[in-house]
Design a protein around this motif. Structure first.
Motif, PDB file in Angstrom:
ATOM      1  N   ARG A  81       0.811  -1.214   0.000  1.00  0.00           N
ATOM      2  CA  ARG A  81       0.000   0.000   0.000  1.00  0.00           C
ATOM      3  C   ARG A  81       0.850   1.273   0.000  1.00  0.00           C
ATOM      4  NH1 ARG A  81      -4.400   0.765   4.123  1.00  0.00           N
ATOM      5  NH2 ARG A  81      -3.536  -0.807   5.533  1.00  0.00           N
ATOM      6  N   ARG A  82       2.165   1.116  -0.101  1.00  0.00           N
ATOM      7  CA  ARG A  82       3.028   2.296  -0.159  1.00  0.00           C
ATOM      8  C   ARG A  82       3.027   2.915  -1.546  1.00  0.00           C
ATOM      9  NH1 ARG A  82       8.438  -0.401   1.979  1.00  0.00           N
ATOM     10  NH2 ARG A  82       7.655  -1.927   0.454  1.00  0.00           N
ATOM     11  N   PHE A  83       2.536   2.181  -2.534  1.00  0.00           N
ATOM     12  CA  PHE A  83       2.492   2.716  -3.896  1.00  0.00           C
ATOM     13  C   PHE A  83       1.572   3.931  -3.928  1.00  0.00           C
ATOM     14  CE2 PHE A  83       1.068   2.885  -8.330  1.00  0.00           C
ATOM     15  CZ  PHE A  83       2.283   2.795  -8.986  1.00  0.00           C
ATOM     16  N   PRO A  84       2.000   5.044  -4.528  1.00  0.00           N
ATOM     17  CA  PRO A  84       1.216   6.291  -4.483  1.00  0.00           C
ATOM     18  C   PRO A  84       0.024   6.253  -5.441  1.00  0.00           C
ATOM     19  CG  PRO A  84       3.206   6.624  -5.773  1.00  0.00           C
ATOM     20  CD  PRO A  84       3.302   5.236  -5.194  1.00  0.00           C
ATOM     21  N   ILE A  85      -1.080   5.721  -4.968  1.00  0.00           N
ATOM     22  CA  ILE A  85      -2.284   5.617  -5.783  1.00  0.00           C
ATOM     23  C   ILE A  85      -3.488   5.973  -4.915  1.00  0.00           C
ATOM     24  CG2 ILE A  85      -2.564   3.147  -5.293  1.00  0.00           C
ATOM     25  CD1 ILE A  85      -3.633   2.833  -8.155  1.00  0.00           C
ATOM     26  N   SER A  86      -4.444   6.627  -5.518  1.00  0.00           N
ATOM     27  CA  SER A  86      -5.633   7.052  -4.785  1.00  0.00           C
ATOM     28  C   SER A  86      -6.645   5.917  -4.698  1.00  0.00           C
ATOM     29  CB  SER A  86      -6.269   8.256  -5.471  1.00  0.00           C
ATOM     30  OG  SER A  86      -6.833   7.862  -6.721  1.00  0.00           O
ATOM     31  N   VAL A  87      -7.622   6.105  -3.834  1.00  0.00           N
ATOM     32  CA  VAL A  87      -8.694   5.126  -3.684  1.00  0.00           C
ATOM     33  C   VAL A  87      -9.454   4.942  -4.990  1.00  0.00           C
ATOM     34  CG1 VAL A  87     -10.949   4.770  -2.589  1.00  0.00           C
ATOM     35  CG2 VAL A  87      -8.970   5.409  -1.193  1.00  0.00           C
ATOM     36  N   ILE A  88      -9.844   6.038  -5.642  1.00  0.00           N
ATOM     37  CA  ILE A  88     -10.640   5.918  -6.860  1.00  0.00           C
ATOM     38  C   ILE A  88      -9.845   5.260  -7.979  1.00  0.00           C
ATOM     39  CG2 ILE A  88     -10.067   8.213  -7.770  1.00  0.00           C
ATOM     40  CD1 ILE A  88     -13.500   6.430  -7.922  1.00  0.00           C
ATOM     41  N   ASP A  89      -8.544   5.554  -8.068  1.00  0.00           N
ATOM     42  CA  ASP A  89      -7.724   4.910  -9.105  1.00  0.00           C
ATOM     43  C   ASP A  89      -7.572   3.419  -8.834  1.00  0.00           C
ATOM     44  OD1 ASP A  89      -7.392   7.203 -10.571  1.00  0.00           O
ATOM     45  OD2 ASP A  89      -5.474   7.737  -9.650  1.00  0.00           O
ATOM     46  N   THR A  90      -7.510   3.038  -7.555  1.00  0.00           N
ATOM     47  CA  THR A  90      -7.443   1.619  -7.217  1.00  0.00           C
ATOM     48  C   THR A  90      -8.721   0.914  -7.649  1.00  0.00           C
ATOM     49  OG1 THR A  90      -6.038   2.102  -5.309  1.00  0.00           O
ATOM     50  CG2 THR A  90      -7.145  -0.034  -5.336  1.00  0.00           C
ATOM     51  N   VAL A  91      -9.851   1.518  -7.387  1.00  0.00           N
ATOM     52  CA  VAL A  91     -11.127   0.934  -7.798  1.00  0.00           C
ATOM     53  C   VAL A  91     -11.212   0.847  -9.316  1.00  0.00           C
ATOM     54  CG1 VAL A  91     -13.642   1.210  -7.745  1.00  0.00           C
ATOM     55  CG2 VAL A  91     -12.283   1.726  -5.711  1.00  0.00           C
ATOM     56  N   MET A  92     -10.717   1.873 -10.007  1.00  0.00           N
ATOM     57  CA  MET A  92     -10.791   1.912 -11.466  1.00  0.00           C
ATOM     58  C   MET A  92      -9.997   0.791 -12.122  1.00  0.00           C
ATOM     59  SD  MET A  92     -12.874   4.190 -12.433  1.00  0.00           S
ATOM     60  CE  MET A  92     -12.433   3.911 -14.137  1.00  0.00           C
ATOM     61  N   LEU A  93      -9.063   0.196 -11.388  1.00  0.00           N
ATOM     62  CA  LEU A  93      -8.339  -0.951 -11.941  1.00  0.00           C
ATOM     63  C   LEU A  93      -9.291  -2.093 -12.263  1.00  0.00           C
ATOM     64  CD1 LEU A  93      -5.194  -0.969  -9.603  1.00  0.00           C
ATOM     65  CD2 LEU A  93      -5.288  -0.275 -12.009  1.00  0.00           C
ATOM     66  N   GLY A  94     -10.456  -2.106 -11.629  1.00  0.00           N
ATOM     67  CA  GLY A  94     -11.444  -3.131 -11.932  1.00  0.00           C
ATOM     68  C   GLY A  94     -12.072  -2.986 -13.296  1.00  0.00           C
ATOM     69  N   ALA A  95     -11.833  -1.865 -13.985  1.00  0.00           N
ATOM     70  CA  ALA A  95     -12.413  -1.639 -15.314  1.00  0.00           C
ATOM     71  C   ALA A  95     -11.503  -2.099 -16.441  1.00  0.00           C
ATOM     72  CB  ALA A  95     -12.737  -0.156 -15.493  1.00  0.00           C
ATOM     73  N   TRP A  96     -10.378  -2.730 -16.096  1.00  0.00           N
ATOM     74  CA  TRP A  96      -9.399  -3.073 -17.136  1.00  0.00           C
ATOM     75  C   TRP A  96      -9.964  -4.001 -18.202  1.00  0.00           C
ATOM     76  CZ3 TRP A  96      -8.020  -8.048 -18.283  1.00  0.00           C
ATOM     77  CH2 TRP A  96      -8.364  -9.021 -17.344  1.00  0.00           C
ATOM     78  N   LYS A  97     -10.935  -4.839 -17.837  1.00  0.00           N
ATOM     79  CA  LYS A  97     -11.515  -5.776 -18.817  1.00  0.00           C
ATOM     80  C   LYS A  97     -12.161  -5.018 -19.976  1.00  0.00           C
ATOM     81  CE  LYS A  97     -15.167  -8.148 -17.581  1.00  0.00           C
ATOM     82  NZ  LYS A  97     -16.027  -9.196 -16.973  1.00  0.00           N
ATOM     83  N   LYS A  98     -12.732  -3.841 -19.686  1.00  0.00           N
ATOM     84  CA  LYS A  98     -13.387  -3.049 -20.718  1.00  0.00           C
ATOM     85  C   LYS A  98     -12.440  -2.077 -21.392  1.00  0.00           C
ATOM     86  CE  LYS A  98     -17.984  -3.217 -18.606  1.00  0.00           C
ATOM     87  NZ  LYS A  98     -19.127  -2.421 -18.068  1.00  0.00           N
ATOM     88  N   THR A  99     -11.463  -1.563 -20.659  1.00  0.00           N
ATOM     89  CA  THR A  99     -10.605  -0.498 -21.192  1.00  0.00           C
ATOM     90  C   THR A  99      -9.275  -1.003 -21.730  1.00  0.00           C
ATOM     91  OG1 THR A  99      -9.565  -0.051 -19.047  1.00  0.00           O
ATOM     92  CG2 THR A  99     -11.625   1.106 -19.540  1.00  0.00           C
TER      93      THR A  99
END
Length: 249
Positions: A81-99
């Motif tokens: 969790r030290r990687f500099p990423i926001s909560v919303i960007d972490t959630v957006m990783l779930g959209a990779w199947k479409k994007t």
């Protein structure tokens, strides 16, 4: 129920020493199954083999499913969790199947990500850094990512470890909803009470299969004692796996 994932004499080994040994059986489509057993029983190894992250030493995992059909939540200890990423960007990783890996995120997906955060009780947390969250909050974020991914098969590795009771109840509600929607959910769990209360099917493992079926039958006292005894007598320095040791069908 129709078999969705079948294990055929599956052995998974590290340095030729089996962590999962000659396991056979099937997960039905739409089933809700706990993988339970003592510490060191091979539960997470089995989940990774189903996911395709580990190759069998013997036997096979049978299914006709692409990687995109699986939603996978690893153990919290495996995530940095030290990687500099926001909560919303972490959630957006779930959209990779479409994007795709480098595709443009559509406004509709951003909206869905916000709705997923609201669904897990984290409305307004989108701009926060994941490293600032409590263990329970971070687990809610990972569940929101799975909600956005919208997979038909969901694999959870110790999803309720080190989180508070309220978060556990909320996330169990999401698991129950997935099951009600006809998704196939497989979860590695160490809390036997959660298994008995919320999971109708159980695979009880002690490197070898102890039982697989209705939870009320599998999680019996004799089976739990057997699993503990099998785990305690397992020899880490035993000779490498011999195919002749496979149990009779």
């Amino acid at each position: 129920m129709t078999p969705l994932i079948r294990l055929e004499n599956l052995t998974v080994a590290y340095n030729r020493h089996p962590a999962v040994h000659h396991v056979s059986g099937a997960f039905a489509s739409g089933s809700l199954t706990a993988i339970a057993g003592p510490n060191g029983a091979g539960k997470s190894t089995l989940l990774k083999a189903i996911m395709g992250e580990l190759r069998p030493a013997e036997g096979r995992v049978e299914h006709r499913l692409g990687r995109a059909e699986f939603g996978y939540l690893p153990q919290a200890a495996e995530i940095d969790r030290r990687f500099p990423i926001s909560v919303i960007d972490t959630v957006m990783l779930g959209a990779w199947k479409k994007t795709g890996a480098f595709g443009r995120i559509a406004p509709a997906e951003v909206k869905r990500a916000g709705e997923a955060l609201s669904a897990v009780g984290l409305e307004g947390f989108g701009r926060r850094h994941v490293g600032s969250l409590s263990a329970g909050q971070f687990q809610r974020v990972l569940f929101a990512r799975l909600l956005l991914q919208d997979a038909g098969i969901i694999l959870l590795d110790e999803p309720f470890t080190a989180i508070d009771a309220r978060t556990t109840r909320d996330l169990i509600d999401i698991v129950t909803r997935w099951h009600g929607e006809g998704r196939t959910v497989i979860a590695v769990l160490h809390d036997f009470e959660l298994v008995r209360t919320h999971f109708p099917q159980t695979l009880l493992l002690a490197r070898e299969l102890v039982g697989w079926g209705a939870t009320a039958d599998v999680m019996s006292s004799p089976n739990l004692l057997k699993a503990r005894a099998m785990a305690e007598r397992w020899d880490e320095d035993a000779a490498a796996c011999d195919p002749e040791q496979a149990p009779a069908a």
